[in-house]
Write a protein that holds these residues in place. Sequence first.
Motif, PDB file in Angstrom:
ATOM      1  N   ALA B  38       0.831  -1.208   0.000  1.00 29.43           N
ATOM      2  CA  ALA B  38       0.000   0.000   0.000  1.00 29.43           C
ATOM      3  C   ALA B  38       0.871   1.265   0.000  1.00 29.43           C
ATOM      4  O   ALA B  38       0.580   2.223  -0.718  1.00 29.43           O
ATOM      5  CB  ALA B  38      -0.942  -0.016   1.206  1.00 29.43           C
ATOM      6  N   LEU B  41       2.330   1.729  -3.440  1.00 28.19           N
ATOM      7  CA  LEU B  41       1.264   2.145  -4.336  1.00 28.19           C
ATOM      8  C   LEU B  41       0.937   3.614  -4.124  1.00 28.19           C
ATOM      9  O   LEU B  41       0.601   4.326  -5.069  1.00 28.19           O
ATOM     10  CB  LEU B  41       0.020   1.297  -4.055  1.00 28.19           C
ATOM     11  N   GLY B  42       1.048   4.056  -2.872  1.00 33.22           N
ATOM     12  CA  GLY B  42       0.794   5.450  -2.548  1.00 33.22           C
ATOM     13  C   GLY B  42       1.749   6.379  -3.277  1.00 33.22           C
ATOM     14  O   GLY B  42       1.345   7.416  -3.811  1.00 33.22           O
ATOM     15  N   GLY B  45       0.546   6.239  -6.901  1.00 23.15           N
ATOM     16  CA  GLY B  45      -0.792   6.797  -7.061  1.00 23.15           C
ATOM     17  C   GLY B  45      -0.789   8.312  -6.914  1.00 23.15           C
ATOM     18  O   GLY B  45      -1.465   9.010  -7.672  1.00 23.15           O
ATOM     19  N   ASP B  46      -0.034   8.820  -5.958  1.00 19.11           N
ATOM     20  CA  ASP B  46       0.019  10.271  -5.766  1.00 19.11           C
ATOM     21  C   ASP B  46       0.586  10.970  -7.000  1.00 19.11           C
ATOM     22  O   ASP B  46       0.179  12.074  -7.355  1.00 19.11           O
ATOM     23  CB  ASP B  46       0.831  10.618  -4.514  1.00 19.11           C
ATOM     24  N   MET B 132      -1.780   1.707 -13.001  1.00 22.12           N
ATOM     25  CA  MET B 132      -2.363   1.876 -11.664  1.00 22.12           C
ATOM     26  C   MET B 132      -3.759   1.247 -11.624  1.00 22.12           C
ATOM     27  O   MET B 132      -4.127   0.583 -10.643  1.00 22.12           O
ATOM     28  CB  MET B 132      -2.451   3.385 -11.379  1.00 22.12           C
TER      29      MET B 132
END
Lengths: 291, 150
Positions: B38, B41-42, B45-46, B132
């Motif tokens: 996570a 991925l953050g 993703g950001d 993503m």
Amino acid sequence: MSKLLKTAAILAILGGGTAWWLSRPIHADPSDFEGLTGDATHGEQVFLAAGCASCHMNEETKEKTVLTGGMELPSPFGSFVVPNISTDPEHGIGGWTVTEFATALQKGVSPKGQHYYPAFPYTSYTHMAAQDIVDLKAYMDTLPASSQENADHDMPFPFNIRRSLGLWKQLYLKDSYVVTNTPGSEIERGRYLVEAMGHCGECHTPRDQFGGLDRSAWLQGAPNPSGKGEIPGITRGILNWSKEDIAYYLSSGFTPDYDSAGGHMALVIENTSKLPDEDRDAIAAYLLALP
Amino acid sequence: MKTLLTTIALSATLALPAAAQDMSAQLKARQGQFRIMALNLGVLGDMVKGATEYDATAAQAAAESLVGISMVHQPTLFAEGSDEMSVDGTRALPAIWENPDDFAAKWAAFGEVAAQMQTAAATGTDAMGPAMGALGGACKSCHETYRAPQ
């Protein structure tokens, strides 16, 4: 017969009669749908927003456009098996008129005049607009037929008496929305998507002893009907997410800390991710307007 | 007497698997693993969302971490008897052990999209967006079937 007994007998007949009258099936008004033509392309959007496939998809192949049913829905009253609503005229709902279809969605009543169980979320769909229902039917009429036979619900006495659902409906099938004050068209659209279409309350709102949604705890979280764990609350105060966070979750499945949605919510997101951006924003705006 | 003792000893052995075992190491390891996923991925993703600036080195490091984790052998972490019905502190559904092949396939699918992200991360956010989305799909499809709500 003593006078007292006679009075009691008359009262019992009257009382029974009232219950019988109150529990009668009510049908949709055909004139609401006269002159409306269905738009199948828009109907697909309605189909997604209302999440019909999440329950009615083919349980074996998981195909979302083959509406064979077969999924089991556990409840404290027994277990429901989702029926076939494909275009098959014998095993599905092929050949139903628009009014029959609307009566099922808005009133929870079958063409034969029987009450449906509220596991079919007609207490939400009752708010659906006539044009959306006509469009939805036009879209569903383009989907393939499946000749799978329906399985029976596993419902013990007395919950297997459908007539008594008429009384249940007196209490829980309401014309009014839960949120009555919607400042602005975005929140109003959000209310339609959440309360009428997405039936978010069916999972996120706790139920009372008769299985009706407790409107005083609207979207504040509920026990998971299929076992351990809690379905989280999604009001502004409980969720504590921004509008962008909510809209992003409904499109990608990612929470603000990049956990990814699971359980039945994953099915919901497969639908909401295909809606236009404005619709996800509207849902977020509505949730943020809740206390 | 001997038979009695044997019977007692035998029933004690047979009863063992039914009692909850200490699975805290497995739970910590796998939940930590998912947290590492996570967090990485953050980072990615950001950048895709535009919340942070695209940074090729950081993006590649995050994607490589995901690929690395996808190689961790999962059955070690998901030991028999560590489901949510048998022990507290986990959301892992018993279905994992009923369908081990499907669970393994879903983990492998995550590995494949992590590799796609590794390629995309070198080029920029245009390619990272779809990757993503694919990653999100891989996480969701496993959580849908194998993870209980909180």
